[in-house]
Design a protein around this motif. Structure first.
Motif, short mmCIF file in Angstrom:
data_model
loop_
_atom_site.label_atom_id
_atom_site.label_comp_id
_atom_site.label_asym_id
_atom_site.label_seq_id
_atom_site.Cartn_x
_atom_site.Cartn_y
_atom_site.Cartn_z
N ALA A 4 0.85 -1.19 0.00
CA ALA A 4 0.00 0.00 0.00
C ALA A 4 0.88 1.24 0.00
N VAL A 5 0.53 2.19 -0.87
CA VAL A 5 1.29 3.43 -1.02
C VAL A 5 0.33 4.61 -0.90
N PRO A 6 0.63 5.58 -0.03
CA PRO A 6 -0.23 6.77 0.04
C PRO A 6 -0.13 7.55 -1.25
N SER A 7 -1.28 7.95 -1.79
CA SER A 7 -1.30 8.63 -3.09
C SER A 7 -2.37 9.72 -3.09
N PHE A 26 -5.06 5.45 -1.02
CA PHE A 26 -3.96 4.50 -0.87
C PHE A 26 -4.05 3.57 -2.07
N THR A 27 -2.96 3.48 -2.80
CA THR A 27 -2.91 2.57 -3.94
C THR A 27 -2.33 1.26 -3.45
N ILE A 28 -3.06 0.18 -3.64
CA ILE A 28 -2.63 -1.14 -3.19
C ILE A 28 -2.29 -1.97 -4.42
N TYR A 29 -1.06 -2.50 -4.41
CA TYR A 29 -0.57 -3.30 -5.53
C TYR A 29 -0.29 -4.71 -5.04
N ASP A 30 -0.83 -5.70 -5.71
CA ASP A 30 -0.62 -7.11 -5.37
C ASP A 30 0.53 -7.63 -6.21
N THR A 31 1.63 -7.99 -5.56
CA THR A 31 2.83 -8.43 -6.29
C THR A 31 2.64 -9.78 -6.97
N GLU A 32 1.69 -10.57 -6.53
CA GLU A 32 1.46 -11.89 -7.13
C GLU A 32 0.58 -11.82 -8.37
N VAL A 39 -7.97 2.66 -2.57
CA VAL A 39 -8.79 2.78 -1.37
C VAL A 39 -8.82 4.25 -0.97
N ARG A 40 -10.01 4.82 -0.86
CA ARG A 40 -10.16 6.21 -0.43
C ARG A 40 -9.87 6.30 1.06
N LEU A 56 -6.49 0.34 6.62
CA LEU A 56 -5.70 -0.55 5.76
C LEU A 56 -5.50 -1.95 6.34
N ARG A 57 -5.91 -2.14 7.58
CA ARG A 57 -5.79 -3.45 8.22
C ARG A 57 -6.56 -4.49 7.40
#
Length: 114
Positions: A4-7, A26-32, A39-40, A56-57
């Motif tokens: 998750a990265v704040p954006s 928050f931009t969430i990127y799934d590496t798999e 997510v707002r 974000l939990r």
């Protein structure tokens, strides 16, 4: 692993928001899978309830940010979510920085004062 990265508006081409708690998204990127979720930030910083770590939990395994306060770091750690600091540029840059081992894992002693 979900990163998750704040954006600002969200997405891989958006910039990393330097003020974690006041990030609009928050931009969430799934590496798999390569999936991206935006997510707002509906926390108390934006008139909602709770704090960003609570939001974000269950959605992220790792947080990538430029900096973060000690209380937020402690709360993320209590949830088993690792925090890495030093991210800069676009969200995709932060992900690359993490994957190449260029970010520093945070602990409470590294938290921002403000």
């Amino acid at each position: 692993m979900r990163l998750a990265v704040p954006s600002y508006k969200g997405g891989l081409d958006d910039f990393v928001c330097e003020h974690f708690g006041r990030a609009e998204t928050f931009t969430i990127y799934d590496t798999e899978t390569g999936d991206v979720e935006i997510v707002r930030n509906t926390s108390e910083h934006f008139g909602g309830f709770g704090k960003p770590p609570e939001l974000l939990r269950g959605k992220a395994d790792v947080i990538l940010c430029s900096g973060m306060g000690a209380r937020a770091i402690a709360l993320f750690r209590s949830y088993g979510i690792r925090v890495y600091m030093g991210a800069a540029g676009r969200v995709r840059d932060a992900i690359e920085q993490f994957l190449k081992g260029r970010l520093v894992e945070a602990d409470e002693s590294m938290g921002c004062i403000h």
